[in-house]
Motif scaffolding. Structure first.
Motif, PDB file in Angstrom:
ATOM      1  N   ALA A   9      36.625  48.455  44.890  1.00  5.81           N
ATOM      2  CA  ALA A   9      36.852  47.045  44.545  1.00  5.81           C
ATOM      3  C   ALA A   9      37.497  46.938  43.167  1.00  5.81           C
ATOM      4  CB  ALA A   9      35.536  46.266  44.583  1.00  5.81           C
ATOM      5  N   PHE A  10      37.048  47.768  42.240  1.00  8.36           N
ATOM      6  CA  PHE A  10      37.647  47.760  40.905  1.00  8.36           C
ATOM      7  C   PHE A  10      39.107  48.212  40.968  1.00  8.36           C
ATOM      8  CE2 PHE A  10      38.745  49.677  36.839  1.00  8.36           C
ATOM      9  CZ  PHE A  10      38.438  48.620  35.976  1.00  8.36           C
ATOM     10  N   SER A  11      39.375  49.205  41.778  1.00  6.83           N
ATOM     11  CA  SER A  11      40.753  49.668  41.954  1.00  6.83           C
ATOM     12  C   SER A  11      41.630  48.550  42.508  1.00  6.83           C
ATOM     13  CB  SER A  11      40.782  50.877  42.896  1.00  6.83           C
ATOM     14  OG  SER A  11      42.095  51.332  43.097  1.00  6.83           O
ATOM     15  N   ASN A  12      41.107  47.789  43.456  1.00  8.93           N
ATOM     16  CA  ASN A  12      41.848  46.647  43.999  1.00  8.93           C
ATOM     17  C   ASN A  12      42.052  45.567  42.942  1.00  8.93           C
ATOM     18  OD1 ASN A  12      42.243  47.613  46.635  1.00  8.93           O
ATOM     19  ND2 ASN A  12      40.217  46.924  47.290  1.00  8.93           N
ATOM     20  N   LEU A  13      41.047  45.395  42.080  1.00  5.75           N
ATOM     21  CA  LEU A  13      41.177  44.434  40.990  1.00  5.75           C
ATOM     22  C   LEU A  13      42.340  44.819  40.081  1.00  5.75           C
ATOM     23  CD1 LEU A  13      38.215  43.089  38.824  1.00  5.75           C
ATOM     24  CD2 LEU A  13      40.337  43.822  37.772  1.00  5.75           C
ATOM     25  N   VAL A  14      42.392  46.100  39.735  1.00  5.89           N
ATOM     26  CA  VAL A  14      43.476  46.586  38.867  1.00  5.89           C
ATOM     27  C   VAL A  14      44.826  46.417  39.551  1.00  5.89           C
ATOM     28  CG1 VAL A  14      44.464  48.677  37.835  1.00  5.89           C
ATOM     29  CG2 VAL A  14      42.004  48.181  37.575  1.00  5.89           C
ATOM     30  N   ASP A  33      47.297  38.528  40.161  1.00  2.69           N
ATOM     31  CA  ASP A  33      46.952  37.446  41.089  1.00  2.69           C
ATOM     32  C   ASP A  33      45.539  36.965  40.756  1.00  2.69           C
ATOM     33  OD1 ASP A  33      45.923  36.026  43.361  1.00  2.69           O
ATOM     34  OD2 ASP A  33      47.492  36.900  44.606  1.00  2.69           O
ATOM     35  N   ALA A  34      45.429  35.809  40.126  1.00  5.23           N
ATOM     36  CA  ALA A  34      44.128  35.330  39.635  1.00  5.23           C
ATOM     37  C   ALA A  34      43.098  35.201  40.756  1.00  5.23           C
ATOM     38  CB  ALA A  34      44.297  33.990  38.923  1.00  5.23           C
ATOM     39  N   HIS A  35      43.549  34.735  41.928  1.00  2.00           N
ATOM     40  CA  HIS A  35      42.618  34.560  43.045  1.00  2.00           C
ATOM     41  C   HIS A  35      42.056  35.902  43.511  1.00  2.00           C
ATOM     42  CE1 HIS A  35      40.841  33.040  46.746  1.00  2.00           C
ATOM     43  NE2 HIS A  35      41.537  33.948  47.424  1.00  2.00           N
ATOM     44  N   LEU A  36      42.953  36.867  43.727  1.00  2.00           N
ATOM     45  CA  LEU A  36      42.498  38.189  44.175  1.00  2.00           C
ATOM     46  C   LEU A  36      41.689  38.890  43.089  1.00  2.00           C
ATOM     47  CD1 LEU A  36      45.612  39.550  46.099  1.00  2.00           C
ATOM     48  CD2 LEU A  36      43.417  38.833  47.060  1.00  2.00           C
ATOM     49  N   ARG A  37      42.091  38.691  41.842  1.00  5.72           N
ATOM     50  CA  ARG A  37      41.353  39.299  40.739  1.00  5.72           C
ATOM     51  C   ARG A  37      39.904  38.826  40.740  1.00  5.72           C
ATOM     52  NH1 ARG A  37      44.570  38.038  36.120  1.00  5.72           N
ATOM     53  NH2 ARG A  37      43.303  36.198  35.708  1.00  5.72           N
ATOM     54  N   ASP A  38      39.707  37.525  40.933  1.00  6.50           N
ATOM     55  CA  ASP A  38      38.345  36.977  40.977  1.00  6.50           C
ATOM     56  C   ASP A  38      37.577  37.498  42.185  1.00  6.50           C
ATOM     57  OD1 ASP A  38      38.853  35.566  38.688  1.00  6.50           O
ATOM     58  OD2 ASP A  38      39.227  33.653  39.697  1.00  6.50           O
ATOM     59  N   LYS A  39      38.291  37.610  43.311  1.00  8.92           N
ATOM     60  CA  LYS A  39      37.632  38.101  44.528  1.00  8.92           C
ATOM     61  C   LYS A  39      37.118  39.521  44.330  1.00  8.92           C
ATOM     62  CE  LYS A  39      38.495  39.525  49.299  1.00  8.92           C
ATOM     63  NZ  LYS A  39      37.840  40.837  49.042  1.00  8.92           N
ATOM     64  N   TYR A  40      37.976  40.384  43.793  1.00  8.59           N
ATOM     65  CA  TYR A  40      37.578  41.782  43.647  1.00  8.59           C
ATOM     66  C   TYR A  40      36.556  41.955  42.530  1.00  8.59           C
ATOM     67  CZ  TYR A  40      41.236  42.930  46.972  1.00  8.59           C
ATOM     68  OH  TYR A  40      42.000  43.004  48.119  1.00  8.59           O
ATOM     69  N   TYR A  41      36.618  41.108  41.524  1.00  8.87           N
ATOM     70  CA  TYR A  41      35.578  41.124  40.496  1.00  8.87           C
ATOM     71  C   TYR A  41      34.221  40.834  41.125  1.00  8.87           C
ATOM     72  CZ  TYR A  41      32.773  39.837  36.463  1.00  8.87           C
ATOM     73  OH  TYR A  41      31.764  39.749  35.542  1.00  8.87           O
ATOM     74  N   GLN A  42      34.187  39.852  42.017  1.00 12.08           N
ATOM     75  CA  GLN A  42      32.932  39.519  42.700  1.00 12.08           C
ATOM     76  C   GLN A  42      32.476  40.661  43.600  1.00 12.08           C
ATOM     77  OE1 GLN A  42      31.126  36.585  42.066  1.00 12.08           O
ATOM     78  NE2 GLN A  42      29.610  37.905  43.052  1.00 12.08           N
ATOM     79  N   ASP A  43      33.425  41.330  44.232  1.00 11.36           N
ATOM     80  CA  ASP A  43      33.070  42.482  45.067  1.00 11.36           C
ATOM     81  C   ASP A  43      32.431  43.596  44.230  1.00 11.36           C
ATOM     82  OD1 ASP A  43      34.070  41.207  47.292  1.00 11.36           O
ATOM     83  OD2 ASP A  43      35.957  42.334  47.348  1.00 11.36           O
ATOM     84  N   VAL A  44      32.975  43.830  43.037  1.00 11.35           N
ATOM     85  CA  VAL A  44      32.377  44.826  42.135  1.00 11.35           C
ATOM     86  C   VAL A  44      30.949  44.421  41.793  1.00 11.35           C
ATOM     87  CG1 VAL A  44      32.456  45.833  39.815  1.00 11.35           C
ATOM     88  CG2 VAL A  44      34.569  45.578  41.127  1.00 11.35           C
ATOM     89  N   ILE A 104      31.127  50.776  36.118  1.00  6.02           N
ATOM     90  CA  ILE A 104      32.226  50.142  36.854  1.00  6.02           C
ATOM     91  C   ILE A 104      32.168  48.635  36.652  1.00  6.02           C
ATOM     92  CG2 ILE A 104      33.236  49.716  39.131  1.00  6.02           C
ATOM     93  CD1 ILE A 104      32.071  52.501  39.953  1.00  6.02           C
ATOM     94  N   GLN A 105      30.974  48.073  36.758  1.00  5.26           N
ATOM     95  CA  GLN A 105      30.826  46.634  36.517  1.00  5.26           C
ATOM     96  C   GLN A 105      31.182  46.281  35.071  1.00  5.26           C
ATOM     97  OE1 GLN A 105      26.906  44.862  36.125  1.00  5.26           O
ATOM     98  NE2 GLN A 105      27.459  43.254  37.581  1.00  5.26           N
ATOM     99  N   ASP A 106      30.740  47.117  34.129  1.00  6.15           N
ATOM    100  CA  ASP A 106      31.065  46.874  32.718  1.00  6.15           C
ATOM    101  C   ASP A 106      32.579  46.852  32.497  1.00  6.15           C
ATOM    102  OD1 ASP A 106      28.388  46.793  32.107  1.00  6.15           O
ATOM    103  OD2 ASP A 106      28.311  48.806  31.221  1.00  6.15           O
ATOM    104  N   SER A 107      33.283  47.745  33.183  1.00  2.00           N
ATOM    105  CA  SER A 107      34.744  47.797  33.038  1.00  2.00           C
ATOM    106  C   SER A 107      35.384  46.508  33.539  1.00  2.00           C
ATOM    107  CB  SER A 107      35.306  48.995  33.803  1.00  2.00           C
ATOM    108  OG  SER A 107      34.791  50.209  33.297  1.00  2.00           O
ATOM    109  N   ALA A 108      34.915  46.016  34.687  1.00  6.12           N
ATOM    110  CA  ALA A 108      35.449  44.766  35.229  1.00  6.12           C
ATOM    111  C   ALA A 108      35.131  43.595  34.299  1.00  6.12           C
ATOM    112  CB  ALA A 108      34.887  44.512  36.626  1.00  6.12           C
TER     113      ALA A 108
END
Length: 215
Positions: A30-35, A40-51, A96-100
């Motif tokens: 999920a963090f990799s997808n965030l990066v 994309d703000a929407h996807l960034r928020d989605k993957y942050y939540q997944d992390v 991983i969460q700390d990085s996000a």
């Protein structure tokens, strides 16, 4: 004797280790997808939540393992080994969460190639951790024990790769980035990402000890 009969003889520790390792990989991917989708703000928020969801699920597994340590009469491996392993694994999920969170709090402008490279190495380390963890239940088999040790060696090599990438990234950052604020932000993120691989190496070292003592 009566008290001993009331306690389960062997908790399902290996299955819980596997569940936690799965959550670590979920968080890393999920963090990799965030990066990869950072712009994309929407996807960034989605993957942050997944992390975040994966880290919370990992926490619940850790709590269950630590509860079982105190309520199980006979454990499949040493209690201290169980306690150390699950907490080291939980440290990986936390990092991983700390990085996000750090990316969100620092409002980093854009991802760098070094962030992408360190993220890829972190994902690979987490995947290898999962592979090694899934072998623990069968390390009495010499072939499985050997495979587990080789996987731990792979984690060591990946950590060394990440260390080299971070040193190069730091050198480039201080030479080429004119914005002091960006230097501070990126330095913190590089260090966190490299620490994920460090902690994976700690997990691998713990697994090596368990394998050598129980194979």
């Amino acid at each position: 004797m009566f008290f001993a009969k009331l306690l389960p003889k062997e908790g399902n520790f290996f299955e819980l280790f596997n569940q936690h390792a799965d959550r670590i990989v979920d968080a890393a991917r999920a963090f990799s997808n965030l990066v990869a989708n950072y712009n994309d703000a929407h996807l960034r928020d989605k993957y942050y939540q997944d992390v975040d969801n994966a880290e919370r699920a990992a926490d619940r597994v850790t709590q269950e393992v630590n509860r079982l340590i105190h309520t199980t009469f006979i454990t499949p491996i040493d209690r201290e080994q169980i306690h150390t392993l699950i907490n080291l694994m939980d440290d990986v999920a936390d990092l991983i969460q700390d990085s996000a969170e750090t990316m969100a709090l620092y409002d980093v402008r854009a991802m760098t190639p070094e962030i992408t490279r360190l993220t890829d190495l972190s994902v690979k380390c987490c995947e290898r951790v999962r592979e090694a963890v899934k072998m623990l239940a069968k390390v009495a088999d010499p072939a499985v024990a050997e495979a587990a040790l080789k996987t731990c060696e792979e984690i060591d090599r990946l950590e060394s790769d990440a260390d080299r990438v971070m040193r190069s990234a730091m050198s480039k950052l201080f030479r080429e980035e004119p914005d002091v604020r960006e230097v501070i932000k990126l330095k913190a993120i590089y260090e966190l990402l490299e620490t994920i691989t460090d902690k994976c190496e700690d997990v691998a070292n713990q697994i090596e000890g368990i394998v050598l003592e129980n194979s």
